[in-house]
Write an enzyme that holds these catalytic residues in place. Structure first.
Site, PDB file in Angstrom:
ATOM      1  CB  CYS A   2       4.743   3.993   1.399  1.00 16.85           C
ATOM      2  SG  CYS A   2       5.426   4.940   0.020  1.00 16.85           S
ATOM      3  CG  ASP A 105       2.497  11.681  -4.724  1.00 16.59           C
ATOM      4  OD1 ASP A 105       3.660  11.327  -4.450  1.00 16.59           O
ATOM      5  OD2 ASP A 105       1.532  10.898  -4.652  1.00 16.59           O
ATOM      6  CB  ILE A 312      -4.536 -15.446 -13.005  1.00 13.45           C
ATOM      7  CG1 ILE A 312      -4.070 -16.743 -12.359  1.00 13.45           C
ATOM      8  CG2 ILE A 312      -5.759 -14.899 -12.298  1.00 13.45           C
ATOM      9  CD1 ILE A 312      -3.531 -16.545 -10.960  1.00 13.45           C
ATOM     10  CB  SER A 385      -7.563  -3.072 -10.770  1.00 12.86           C
ATOM     11  OG  SER A 385      -8.210  -2.172  -9.884  1.00 12.86           O
ATOM     12  N   GLY A 386      -9.862  -2.771 -12.695  1.00 12.35           N
ATOM     13  CA  GLY A 386     -11.225  -2.337 -13.011  1.00 12.35           C
ATOM     14  C   GLY A 386     -12.142  -2.310 -11.809  1.00 12.35           C
TER      15      GLY A 386
END
EC number: 6.3.5.4
Length: 636
Positions: A2, A105, A312, A385-386
């Protein structure tokens, strides 16, 4: 995920309606971070307002609405992020008598604060966050940021003495009394590093809360205001990557490589599973490199359906890894969506970069990152993601080069070293003898690390009125003090480059399109495990990220695991000589530079002329200036 914002007026004078209007204005400025819901809560007697923009991920019902008031009415919270172990904490808190209305949460975090206090609640949580918590009894405002720095938080003082804060500068600028004056010291940092690290920010009187810090603002602090506040030592460290790395190194890993492989597999599986919980569609960024492939593989191994994956590629082959991503996706069986971008499509994005990144930012991989986030958001609301693998498992070739050069320098007599060394200034960027002299002048390993992350060596000579600010790369106290030189190099990047460049880039690019990103490799348990490992399990026979690659071979064939590393960038040099040339010339116009008064035009114009004449490496220097100029123009 948020956006939060708020303000605290030292002398309450605004009505509830006026405070609500201010909170709404500040929240609207960051509406892109939370398009699903908006909320404002105020305490007129204290002069405080909290604002929240919601991107609903867990518990999509109205029970997740923020700002949220605790069951005992003492605490009010505006929270940005995710607490991944909220189910475990909920069970513990319920046993202690806490009651819950929904299953968000946020409600768990609020109950934890009510039960244990802010800092203890942070220490028990596993997640990413930036929060503002108001203690109605003590009249104390708490601001906090997660361990690693996944979620941003700006704060500062407006001209009327109000304390203002928010997820982005845009929220602070929405306060009518905030000065928009550029801080030349921070601008010099941008030219030096491509980003402005915490606690600094581009505007005077505004700061970023550093990762793992909590800030307590009470009535006394409000009365003193910006006159006595220390943005470096004022916030309290509730989790220090340097201290935790030091403890992990001293503790060490007791087992052999087989045991380490088993533990890494278990930790990463659990970290990935925790981050797969969502009440909205979820996917993965897949570049085809070790880290993103490993995260995607662990997702697919724990999913009953094909994982959505996204990649991409550019029409410039040097910057295109999409074929590797496609091969990994085929082997894992993911539902893969590639996007191949030609120069025209990427260039359409450039004028939007100042708005997307909010504060001037010049890592050129911002372009493919923003395009990838847009692609993913068309299909999912959360993407894993990594990020973090390079800084934890020795993933950069520059680490090996720095260690090699330090060893060579240590063999040279000091007198000879002093005679050979020198400061070639900006020419060090061009390689050859100038670069060698800069390496000789570095002095130690930290100096070598600084050489490899620096763009403008003398940025203070380019920015009018700038002083040189210190960063982790300049401060000996940032070094762990134990372990190997490799541990020190990784710690510097973890503290500064990872938190302030990579995570900033991903946060702004993803939140600009209301996409939440999660990074399993940055689970604090994985980080502390990685720090405990000997270097031989990370860098083995010249192979970077040895242990993660061994783990990845359980899911992919060797030819997709052991291949040369490729960066995630954009062909900026080609663009600046081609389709972006006129745009760049307008940004770097000598009269404009002189009239705006931020830069000395001569060094910038000289580098621009050399670049156009064929000097290929100056594009990194120029991109920082261009990104500031574009941002500056967007503020008018």
């Amino acid at each position: 995920m948020c956006g939060i914002a708020g303000a605290w007026t030292p002398t309450p004078r605004d009505s509830a309606e006026e405070l609500a209007a201010l909170g709404t204005r500040m929240g609207t400025a960051i509406a892109h971070r939370g398009p699903d819901d908006a909320g404002v809560w105020s305490d007129p007697a204290s002069g405080l307002v909290l604002s929240h923009r919601r991107l609903a991920i867990v518990d999509l019902s109205p029970e997740g609405h923020q700002p949220m008031v605790s069951a005992d009415s003492r605490w009010v919270i505006a929270f940005n992020g995710e607490i991944y172990n909220h189910r475990e904490l909920r069970a513990e808190l319920a046993a202690l008598g806490q009651r819950f209305r929904g299953h968000s949460d946020t409600e768990v975090l609020l109950a934890a604060i009510a039960q244990w206090g802010v800092q203890a609640a942070l220490e028990r949580g596993n997640g990413m966050l930036a929060l503002a918590a108001w203690d109605r009894h003590e009249k104390v405002l708490w601001l906090a940021r997660d361990r690693v720095g996944k979620k941003p938080l700006y704060y500062g003082w407006a001209d009327d003495g109000s304390f203002v804060f928010g997820s982005e500068l845009a929220a602070l600028r929405a306060h009518p009394a905030l000065s928009g004056e550029v801080d030349p010291d921070a601008l010099a940092l941008l030219l030096r590093l491509d980003y402005i690290p915490a606690p600094h920010a581009i505007l005077r009187g505004v700061h970023k809360l550093a990762a793992g810090r909590v800030l307590r603002i009470d009535a006394g602090t409000m009365r003193a205001g910006n006159r006595s506040f220390d943005p470096i030592n004022g916030p309290i460290s509730w989790w220090s990557s340097r201290d935790r790395q030091r403890a992990a190194i001293e503790r060490g890993f007791a087992g052999d490589e087989t045991a380490a492989l088993a533990e890494l597999d278990a930790l990463l599986r659990d970290a990935t599973a925790l981050r797969m919980e969502a009440d909205v569609p979820l996917g993965a960024f897949l570049s085809g490199g070790t880290d993103s492939s490993l995260v995607t593989a662990l997702m697919q191994a724990q999913s009953s359906r094909p994982v959505r994956s996204f990649s991409i590629g550019f029409d410039n082959a040097v910057h295109d890894e999409s074929r590797y991503a496609a091969a990994v996706a085929r082997h894992l069986g993911t539902d893969h969506t590639p996007l191949h971008v030609d120069g025209a499509a990427a260039l359409e994005l450039v004028p939007q970069l100042p708005t997307i990144f909010d504060e001037p930012f010049a890592d050129s991989s911002q372009v493919p990152t923003a395009l990838l986030c847009r692609l993913a958001r068309e299909h999912v609301t959360v993407a894993l993601s990594g990020d973090g693998g390079d800084e934890l498992f020795f993933g950069y070739g520059r680490y090996a080069r720095a260690l090699r050069n330090e060893q060579r320098l240590s063999r040279l007599p000091r007198r000879l070293l002093a005679r050979l060394a020198g400061d070639p200034g900006e020419r060090a960027r061009l390689g050859g003898l100038a670069a060698l002299r800069a390496e000789l002048a570095a002095g130690d390993l930290q100096g070598l690390a600084r050489q490899r992350v620096t763009r403008w060596r003398r940025s203070e000579d380019v920015v009018i009125g700038a002083r040189r600010l210190l960063t982790a790369y300049d401060d000996p106290a940032a070094m762990p003090g134990v372990g190997t030189g490799a541990d020190a190099l990784m710690q510097l990047d973890f503290t500064c480059y990872l938190a302030e460049d990579i995570l900033t880039k991903v946060d702004r690019a993803s939140m600009a399109v209301a996409l939440e990103t999660r990074a399993p490799l940055l689970d604090w348990r994985v980080a502390e495990f990685a720090w405990s490992l000997p270097l031989s399990m990370k860098w083995h026979d010249g192979e970077l990220k040895h242990l993660p690659k061994r783990l990845l071979t359980r899911y992919l064939p060797n030819d997709l695991v052991y291949r040369p590393k490729s960066g995630f960038g954009a062909p900026v040099g080609d663009w600046l000589r081609g389709p972006l040339r006129d745009w760049a010339e307008a940004q770097l116009d000598e009269r404009r530079l002189r009239e705006e008064g931020h830069f000395h035009p001569a060094p910038i114009r000289a580098i621009w002329r050399e670049f156009l004449a064929g000097q290929r490496k100056w594009h990194t220097h120029l991109w920082g200036v261009l990104m500031f100029q574009a941002w500056r123009g967007s503020q008018d």
